[in-house]
Design an enzyme around this catalytic site. Structure first.
Site, PDB file in Angstrom:
ATOM      1  N   ASP A  62      -8.387  -4.359  27.746  1.00  0.00           N
ATOM      2  CA  ASP A  62      -8.372  -3.751  29.086  1.00  0.00           C
ATOM      3  C   ASP A  62      -8.928  -4.718  30.130  1.00  0.00           C
ATOM      4  OD1 ASP A  62      -8.643  -2.095  31.353  1.00  0.00           O
ATOM      5  OD2 ASP A  62      -8.963  -0.339  30.079  1.00  0.00           O
ATOM      6  N   HIS A  89      -4.788  -2.249  29.322  1.00  0.00           N
ATOM      7  CA  HIS A  89      -4.967  -1.046  30.143  1.00  0.00           C
ATOM      8  C   HIS A  89      -3.602  -0.395  30.384  1.00  0.00           C
ATOM      9  CE1 HIS A  89      -7.089   1.374  33.188  1.00  0.00           C
ATOM     10  NE2 HIS A  89      -5.997   1.253  33.913  1.00  0.00           N
TER      11      HIS A  89
END
Length: 231
Positions: free
Chosen positions: A170, A200
């Site tokens: 992420d 993400h």
């Protein structure tokens, strides 16, 4: 599919929520919490999936206080710029109040069995985590929420199931913060964290960071937990 109007608890007005109902009722309800792109096609596709699972899907327009009806994608630089502007302008405390109002409306709507979940993505993942700490929702599911390590002081208030889906790559949530969440969750039996080898927004339908395997595994875990909590 349709919509419902929800009154804000602070008396400032009302907002709309996108609704998709399952074939069979009564059913539990899932309040879907948007990303920074508004109630867009990705959220409508998730709502259709949730209804296909047998739940009432309700996706409120949380940006209504800024500009009602935001519906953008992750495909252009201009849309990303606008999305981050909306994120900066968004009042998270008022968003939580609007989500609590949506949960209350979901419990009482025709065809509902009175049990309600929240399930959010990105910004919505953060808000779902906050709802686990602050609301009476029966279960909360957070997909790649941002800045969750700053919310750990209230983790002891979580008394109902909370699923936290974490992207191991992420770019918006550094590894150190992700590890703090994982470590803290070990102290609360209601909190379950899962990590995925993806970026993400790996579960954003047709999104630029879509990762099919991670999305399938995370969505399967969510579906199982929702079925257990909502009937």
């Amino acid at each position: 599919m349709g919509s419902m109007t929800i009154q804000a608890s602070d008396g400032s007005g009302s907002f709309e929520a996108y609704v998709v109902e399952p074939k069979d009722k009564p059913a539990g309800a899932v309040v879907l919490i948007q990303e920074i792109f508004g109630v867009n096609q990705a959220m409508r596709d998730i709502a259709a999936w949730v209804a296909d699972l047998g739940f009432i899907a309700i996706c409120p327009d949380l940006f209504w206080r800024i500009e009602p009806g935001i519906d953008i994608t992750d495909k252009t630089e201009a849309e990303w710029k606008r999305a981050f502007e909306l994120f900066q302008a968004f009042d998270q405390d008022k968003g939580i109040a609007d989500l609590k109002a949506t949960v209350a409306a979901a419990r009482a709507m025709p065809g509902a069995n009175g049990k309600v979940a929240t399930m959010g993505y990105c910004l919505g993942g953060r808000l779902a985590f906050m709802m686990a700490e602050q609301s009476d929702a029966d279960i909360n599911v957070s997909y790649y929420g941002v800045g969750l390590d700053g919310l750990l002081g209230d983790l002891g208030k979580v008394t109902r199931p909370l699923l936290v889906h974490i992207a191991d790559k992420d770019e918006f949530f550094p590894a150190e913060g992700r590890q703090k969440v994982i470590d803290a969750a070990r102290g609360n039996a209601h909190v379950h964290t899962y990590t995925y080898p993806a970026d993400h927004a790996f579960a954003r339908v047709n999104g630029i960071h879509w990762h099919g395997l991670s999305a399938a595994i995370a969505n399967g875990r969510s579906a199982d937990a929702l079925a257990r909590a909502l009937g």
